[in-house]
Design a protein around this motif. Structure first.
Motif, PDB file in Angstrom:
ATOM      1  N   SER A 147       0.820  -1.215   0.000  1.00 54.01           N
ATOM      2  CA  SER A 147       0.000   0.000   0.000  1.00 54.01           C
ATOM      3  C   SER A 147       0.851   1.261   0.000  1.00 54.01           C
ATOM      4  O   SER A 147       0.320   2.357  -0.181  1.00 54.01           O
ATOM      5  N   GLY A 148       2.149   1.124   0.218  1.00 45.78           N
ATOM      6  CA  GLY A 148       3.031   2.275   0.323  1.00 45.78           C
ATOM      7  C   GLY A 148       3.366   2.642   1.757  1.00 45.78           C
ATOM      8  O   GLY A 148       4.244   3.465   2.005  1.00 45.78           O
ATOM      9  N   ARG A 149       2.672   2.045   2.720  1.00 43.54           N
ATOM     10  CA  ARG A 149       3.006   2.301   4.124  1.00 43.54           C
ATOM     11  C   ARG A 149       4.450   1.877   4.386  1.00 43.54           C
ATOM     12  O   ARG A 149       4.896   0.851   3.880  1.00 43.54           O
ATOM     13  N   LEU A 150       5.143   2.662   5.221  1.00 39.44           N
ATOM     14  CA  LEU A 150       6.517   2.369   5.595  1.00 39.44           C
ATOM     15  C   LEU A 150       6.565   2.055   7.085  1.00 39.44           C
ATOM     16  O   LEU A 150       6.031   2.820   7.897  1.00 39.44           O
ATOM     17  N   VAL A 151       7.195   0.939   7.441  1.00 38.31           N
ATOM     18  CA  VAL A 151       7.330   0.524   8.838  1.00 38.31           C
ATOM     19  C   VAL A 151       8.797   0.195   9.069  1.00 38.31           C
ATOM     20  O   VAL A 151       9.416  -0.496   8.255  1.00 38.31           O
ATOM     21  N   ARG A 152       9.333   0.681  10.188  1.00 36.10           N
ATOM     22  CA  ARG A 152      10.734   0.365  10.491  1.00 36.10           C
ATOM     23  C   ARG A 152      10.803  -0.838  11.423  1.00 36.10           C
ATOM     24  O   ARG A 152      10.135  -0.888  12.451  1.00 36.10           O
ATOM     25  N   GLY A 153      11.614  -1.798  11.051  1.00 39.67           N
ATOM     26  CA  GLY A 153      11.926  -2.921  11.921  1.00 39.67           C
ATOM     27  C   GLY A 153      13.335  -2.734  12.434  1.00 39.67           C
ATOM     28  O   GLY A 153      14.189  -2.214  11.721  1.00 39.67           O
ATOM     29  N   ARG A 154      13.570  -3.146  13.677  1.00 39.88           N
ATOM     30  CA  ARG A 154      14.935  -3.044  14.197  1.00 39.88           C
ATOM     31  C   ARG A 154      15.131  -3.937  15.400  1.00 39.88           C
ATOM     32  O   ARG A 154      14.173  -4.424  15.991  1.00 39.88           O
ATOM     33  N   GLY A 155      16.375  -4.138  15.750  1.00 41.83           N
ATOM     34  CA  GLY A 155      16.746  -4.888  16.937  1.00 41.83           C
ATOM     35  C   GLY A 155      17.115  -3.939  18.060  1.00 41.83           C
ATOM     36  O   GLY A 155      17.910  -3.017  17.856  1.00 41.83           O
ATOM     37  N   LEU A 156      16.551  -4.153  19.219  1.00 37.45           N
ATOM     38  CA  LEU A 156      16.818  -3.283  20.354  1.00 37.45           C
ATOM     39  C   LEU A 156      18.229  -3.467  20.907  1.00 37.45           C
ATOM     40  O   LEU A 156      18.713  -2.621  21.658  1.00 37.45           O
ATOM     41  N   HIS A 157      18.906  -4.562  20.541  1.00 36.11           N
ATOM     42  CA  HIS A 157      20.282  -4.784  20.980  1.00 36.11           C
ATOM     43  C   HIS A 157      21.262  -3.942  20.162  1.00 36.11           C
ATOM     44  O   HIS A 157      22.450  -3.911  20.474  1.00 36.11           O
ATOM     45  N   HIS A 158      20.785  -3.289  19.138  1.00 31.89           N
ATOM     46  CA  HIS A 158      21.609  -2.438  18.284  1.00 31.89           C
ATOM     47  C   HIS A 158      21.316  -0.976  18.619  1.00 31.89           C
ATOM     48  O   HIS A 158      20.226  -0.658  19.097  1.00 31.89           O
ATOM     49  N   PRO A 159      22.250  -0.090  18.352  1.00 34.26           N
ATOM     50  CA  PRO A 159      21.982   1.328  18.616  1.00 34.26           C
ATOM     51  C   PRO A 159      20.779   1.812  17.789  1.00 34.26           C
ATOM     52  O   PRO A 159      20.540   1.341  16.680  1.00 34.26           O
ATOM     53  N   GLN A 160      20.065   2.759  18.366  1.00 29.55           N
ATOM     54  CA  GLN A 160      18.933   3.334  17.637  1.00 29.55           C
ATOM     55  C   GLN A 160      19.459   4.061  16.411  1.00 29.55           C
ATOM     56  O   GLN A 160      20.437   4.797  16.498  1.00 29.55           O
ATOM     57  N   PRO A 161      18.830   3.857  15.266  1.00 28.91           N
ATOM     58  CA  PRO A 161      19.291   4.540  14.054  1.00 28.91           C
ATOM     59  C   PRO A 161      19.230   6.059  14.207  1.00 28.91           C
ATOM     60  O   PRO A 161      18.395   6.592  14.936  1.00 28.91           O
ATOM     61  N   GLU A 162      20.111   6.730  13.505  1.00 28.30           N
ATOM     62  CA  GLU A 162      20.100   8.191  13.508  1.00 28.30           C
ATOM     63  C   GLU A 162      18.874   8.672  12.747  1.00 28.30           C
ATOM     64  O   GLU A 162      18.296   7.946  11.949  1.00 28.30           O
ATOM     65  N   GLY A 163      18.508   9.892  12.999  1.00 29.16           N
ATOM     66  CA  GLY A 163      17.379  10.477  12.287  1.00 29.16           C
ATOM     67  C   GLY A 163      16.145  10.549  13.162  1.00 29.16           C
ATOM     68  O   GLY A 163      16.225  10.516  14.394  1.00 29.16           O
ATOM     69  N   ALA A 164      15.020  10.631  12.512  1.00 29.22           N
ATOM     70  CA  ALA A 164      13.748  10.816  13.202  1.00 29.22           C
ATOM     71  C   ALA A 164      13.422   9.648  14.124  1.00 29.22           C
ATOM     72  O   ALA A 164      13.765   8.502  13.846  1.00 29.22           O
ATOM     73  N   GLU A 165      12.766   9.970  15.218  1.00 29.14           N
ATOM     74  CA  GLU A 165      12.296   8.941  16.147  1.00 29.14           C
ATOM     75  C   GLU A 165      10.922   8.462  15.704  1.00 29.14           C
ATOM     76  O   GLU A 165      10.198   9.177  15.000  1.00 29.14           O
ATOM     77  N   PRO A 166      10.540   7.275  16.157  1.00 28.54           N
ATOM     78  CA  PRO A 166       9.180   6.811  15.868  1.00 28.54           C
ATOM     79  C   PRO A 166       8.146   7.707  16.555  1.00 28.54           C
ATOM     80  O   PRO A 166       8.453   8.371  17.547  1.00 28.54           O
ATOM     81  N   VAL A 167       6.946   7.682  16.030  1.00 29.34           N
ATOM     82  CA  VAL A 167       5.805   8.285  16.708  1.00 29.34           C
ATOM     83  C   VAL A 167       5.131   7.208  17.555  1.00 29.34           C
ATOM     84  O   VAL A 167       4.595   7.477  18.622  1.00 29.34           O
ATOM     85  N   PHE A 168       5.207   5.967  17.057  1.00 25.81           N
ATOM     86  CA  PHE A 168       4.562   4.828  17.704  1.00 25.81           C
ATOM     87  C   PHE A 168       5.460   3.612  17.557  1.00 25.81           C
ATOM     88  O   PHE A 168       5.980   3.347  16.474  1.00 25.81           O
ATOM     89  N   GLY A 169       5.652   2.862  18.634  1.00 24.20           N
ATOM     90  CA  GLY A 169       6.477   1.662  18.586  1.00 24.20           C
ATOM     91  C   GLY A 169       5.766   0.469  19.182  1.00 24.20           C
ATOM     92  O   GLY A 169       4.960   0.615  20.109  1.00 24.20           O
ATOM     93  N   VAL A 170       6.057  -0.704  18.631  1.00 27.98           N
ATOM     94  CA  VAL A 170       5.550  -1.969  19.165  1.00 27.98           C
ATOM     95  C   VAL A 170       6.781  -2.803  19.490  1.00 27.98           C
ATOM     96  O   VAL A 170       7.609  -3.067  18.609  1.00 27.98           O
ATOM     97  N   TYR A 171       6.889  -3.218  20.763  1.00 29.74           N
ATOM     98  CA  TYR A 171       8.070  -3.917  21.242  1.00 29.74           C
ATOM     99  C   TYR A 171       7.698  -5.329  21.667  1.00 29.74           C
ATOM    100  O   TYR A 171       6.807  -5.526  22.481  1.00 29.74           O
ATOM    101  N   LEU A 172       8.377  -6.285  21.066  1.00 38.17           N
ATOM    102  CA  LEU A 172       8.065  -7.709  21.183  1.00 38.17           C
ATOM    103  C   LEU A 172       9.143  -8.375  22.025  1.00 38.17           C
ATOM    104  O   LEU A 172      10.178  -8.789  21.509  1.00 38.17           O
ATOM    105  N   LEU A 173       8.893  -8.445  23.322  1.00 35.80           N
ATOM    106  CA  LEU A 173       9.902  -8.946  24.240  1.00 35.80           C
ATOM    107  C   LEU A 173       9.267  -9.835  25.299  1.00 35.80           C
ATOM    108  O   LEU A 173       8.075  -9.712  25.584  1.00 35.80           O
ATOM    109  N   GLY A 174      10.074 -10.696  25.902  1.00 35.45           N
ATOM    110  CA  GLY A 174       9.585 -11.563  26.960  1.00 35.45           C
ATOM    111  C   GLY A 174       9.366 -10.837  28.278  1.00 35.45           C
ATOM    112  O   GLY A 174       8.670 -11.332  29.151  1.00 35.45           O
TER     113      GLY A 174
END
Length: 153
Positions: free
Chosen positions: A17-44
């Protein structure tokens, strides 16, 4: 005002649809640039605090979400918000659980459930969705049931 990711930002999955979603690993540094407006965190365990709006889904490593109905609701919210906001999906490494959740977003976006894992592996990370039960979860993933229309017969 639209606040989505730029197509050149790192870790971005472009849905059909053109929607863009960022995936990332929390064990890695946060990417430079804009921060998310909304995040979903999948952890135990509960996710670390962030300065943006976030949801935590209890989802142990290499497993499936503890509450699948809640996962459907949260992922549907993430998909809807990705139309106009910077949405991030993340787990520890950014591959298995994150890839599984991204594949579920692809299903919500119209990718057939049987093709969603391949879509995410092609457009996000070649090893996304790590376990057989995560692949099966995506194949059987469906949007939360909609309420029947009200009114007459």
């Amino acid at each position: 005002m639209t606040e989505t990711w730029g197509p050149g930002d790192g870790g971005i999955l472009r849905l059909p649809s053109g929607r863009l979603v960022r995936g990332r690993g929390l064990h890695h540094p946060q990417p430079e640039g804009a921060e998310p407006v909304f995040g979903v965190y999948l952890l135990g365990r509960p996710a670390p605090a962030v300065t943006w709006e976030a949801r935590w889904l209890r989802w142990p490593d290499f497993r499936l979400p503890a509450d699948r109905e809640e996962a459907r609701r949260v992922l549907a919210e993430a998909w809807a918000r990705a139309a106009t906001e910077r949405v991030e999906i993340a787990c520890g490494g950014g591959i298995g659980r994150t890839g599984t959740a991204l594949a579920c977003l692809a299903v919500l976006d119209g990718v057939p459930a049987g093709e969603a894992v391949a879509y995410v592996r092609e457009h996000y990370h070649r090893r996304a969705v790590e376990t057989p039960w995560q692949r099966r979860y995506v194949r059987t993933f469906a949007p939360a049931a909609k309420a029947p229309p009200s009114g007459g017969r």
